[in-house]
Design an enzyme around this catalytic site. Structure first.
Site, PDB file in Angstrom:
ATOM      1  N   THR A  46      63.626  36.485  69.088  1.00 20.54           N
ATOM      2  CA  THR A  46      63.219  36.733  67.707  1.00 20.54           C
ATOM      3  C   THR A  46      64.344  36.257  66.791  1.00 20.54           C
ATOM      4  OG1 THR A  46      64.240  38.927  67.505  1.00 20.54           O
ATOM      5  CG2 THR A  46      62.008  38.822  68.434  1.00 20.54           C
ATOM      6  N   ILE A 110      67.257  40.435  69.739  1.00 20.90           N
ATOM      7  CA  ILE A 110      67.196  40.862  68.340  1.00 20.90           C
ATOM      8  C   ILE A 110      68.504  40.462  67.662  1.00 20.90           C
ATOM      9  CG2 ILE A 110      68.086  43.189  68.796  1.00 20.90           C
ATOM     10  CD1 ILE A 110      66.177  44.178  66.556  1.00 20.90           C
ATOM     11  N   ILE A 141      71.556  40.968  72.236  1.00 25.14           N
ATOM     12  CA  ILE A 141      71.901  40.986  70.821  1.00 25.14           C
ATOM     13  C   ILE A 141      72.252  39.568  70.391  1.00 25.14           C
ATOM     14  CG2 ILE A 141      73.434  41.895  69.052  1.00 25.14           C
ATOM     15  CD1 ILE A 141      71.722  44.059  70.320  1.00 25.14           C
ATOM     16  N   LYS A 142      71.541  39.061  69.384  1.00 23.36           N
ATOM     17  CA  LYS A 142      71.794  37.703  68.906  1.00 23.36           C
ATOM     18  C   LYS A 142      72.902  37.710  67.851  1.00 23.36           C
ATOM     19  CE  LYS A 142      68.480  34.524  68.474  1.00 23.36           C
ATOM     20  NZ  LYS A 142      67.215  33.868  68.042  1.00 23.36           N
ATOM     21  N   ILE A 143      73.894  36.865  68.097  1.00 25.14           N
ATOM     22  CA  ILE A 143      75.015  36.710  67.167  1.00 25.14           C
ATOM     23  C   ILE A 143      75.172  35.230  66.858  1.00 25.14           C
ATOM     24  CG2 ILE A 143      77.495  37.016  66.819  1.00 25.14           C
ATOM     25  CD1 ILE A 143      77.385  39.368  68.764  1.00 25.14           C
TER      26      ILE A 143
END
Length: 373
Positions: A46, A110, A141-143
């Site tokens: 996402t 996310i 976790i998207k960074i």
């Protein structure tokens, strides 16, 4: 249900098929489960634009937003609650794929708030908060891989949190991302975390590279420039895979970590929907087939591959020299590749910031309307 043979072939060639989309409607209607059963989908990504699109269509979120409004929730709390609920539900749907692959797949991503992409400390604290809120082992976790994001990536992984590093455009930045992953693993191991439970993918954006470079080739307009159109993105991704092999297949630093159970950080091909109608609509899938990679596709691209994608085995390995030659020719024409990648990174962050701002504004209006009602 029967799996599509083209997507089965892609999976058997070592490419994990992930869907680049998520919405409550997909979850509740059973569509997401159907894609798992018929399109070999083993993960979901996402981003702020995807959530903005999901929340702006239909009424799937109205009941929850109205309830939150009644509880006095502010905009940020509302969006965080709604999006993390969707991601948690998707994680539960993908739990069988997560368990069957020993944690490699079955992943749902996310992203941290894009407005903090240039603030390492806030990125870190948000990543930790999202990890706790969703509370699922198959979360990523998207960074964003901005300069400021790199130290945050290492710090988050050092906490034992799995990360999807996003918005990577250049091989040079990708090398910093891989280094941050290794640094994070070393920190995690030193802190007593089981590094075999830490997973990461590096999302290398594909189609946007062609879009930007082809625009500059068109401006030059010579036969040599026109000949190079539609070639930069694949060459860039293939050079990234060479860098991956150097670090995770032969590199001594990862080899030592692997002895403690560490997993390689897989390259993920993102932005694989073809934007130029003159190019084949399956180009960024069929020409980026290689072991230990992920291809996260918009559903339109996935359908195209299912319908007429020709999977012919590994189309990446061994193509480093010819890929470098393409970039040498592009640079020789006077195209500033450093500028290309900087423009793409800035545009990527701005696009996600814009989508997030739209989402904030629309949700704020809905909360106010619910309160008045």
């Amino acid at each position: 249900m029967t799996q599509n043979e083209n997507l089965v072939a892609l999976s058997e060639a070592g490419v994990s098929v992930w869907l680049d989309d998520l919405s409550r409607e997909r979850i509740k209607s059973g569509n997401l489960k159907q894609l798992i059963d018929t399109k070999s989908v083993v993960g979901v990504t996402t981003n702020p634009s995807i959530f903005q699109a999901a929340l702006s269509k239909g009424d799937a979120y109205d009941e929850q937003v109205n309830k939150l409004a009644g509880e006095g929730a502010d905009v940020d709390t509302t969006i965080r609650t709604v999006t993390t609920d969707d991601v948690r539900d998707a994680c539960d749907i993908f739990l069988p794929q997560y368990e069957a692959s020993a944690g490699v797949d079955g992943r749902v991503s996310i992203e941290v708030d894009p407005r903090v992409a240039h603030d390492a400390d806030v990125t870190y604290s948000q990543a930790v908060e999202l990890w706790k809120i969703v509370d699922r082992p198959n979360l990523l976790i998207k960074i964003p891989a901005t300069e400021e994001g790199i130290p945050a990536i290492a710090k988050v992984i050092g906490e034992g949190i799995s990360v999807n590093v996003t918005l990577i455009f250049s091989v040079e930045r990708y090398e910093l991302v891989m280094n941050a992953y290794l640094e994070g693993l070393e920190k995690a191991r030193a802190a007593g975390h089981d590094v075999s439970n830490i997973h990461s993918v590096a999302s290398f954006f594909v189609s946007r590279v062609d879009t930007e470079i082809d625009k500059r080739l068109d401006a030059i307009g010579t036969p040599e420039a026109v000949e190079l159109k539609g070639k930069a993105a694949l060459a860039n991704a293939r050079l990234a895979y060479v860098a991956y092999q150097q670090v995770f297949e032969v590199g001594p630093r990862f080899h030592e970590l692997a002895g403690s159970g560490a997993r390689p950080q897989r390259p993920l091909w993102a932005s694989t929907g073809v934007k130029d109608p003159n190019l084949p609509d399956t180009l960024y899938v069929t020409e980026l087939v290689s072991p230990n990679t992920v291809n996260t596709m918009p559903e339109k691209t996935m359908d195209a591959v299912a319908d007429h994608g020709e999977i012919t085995g590994d189309t990446v390995s061994g193509k480093g020299p010819e890929s470098q030659e393409i970039f040498d020719k592009i640079a020789a024409l006077g195209i500033d590749l450093t500028d290309v990648f900087l423009v793409l990174e800035n545009e990527g962050v701005e696009k996600f910031e814009g989508a997030w701002t739209e989402l904030l504004e629309a949700t704020d209006q809905q909360l106010k309307a619910s309160s008045k009602g």
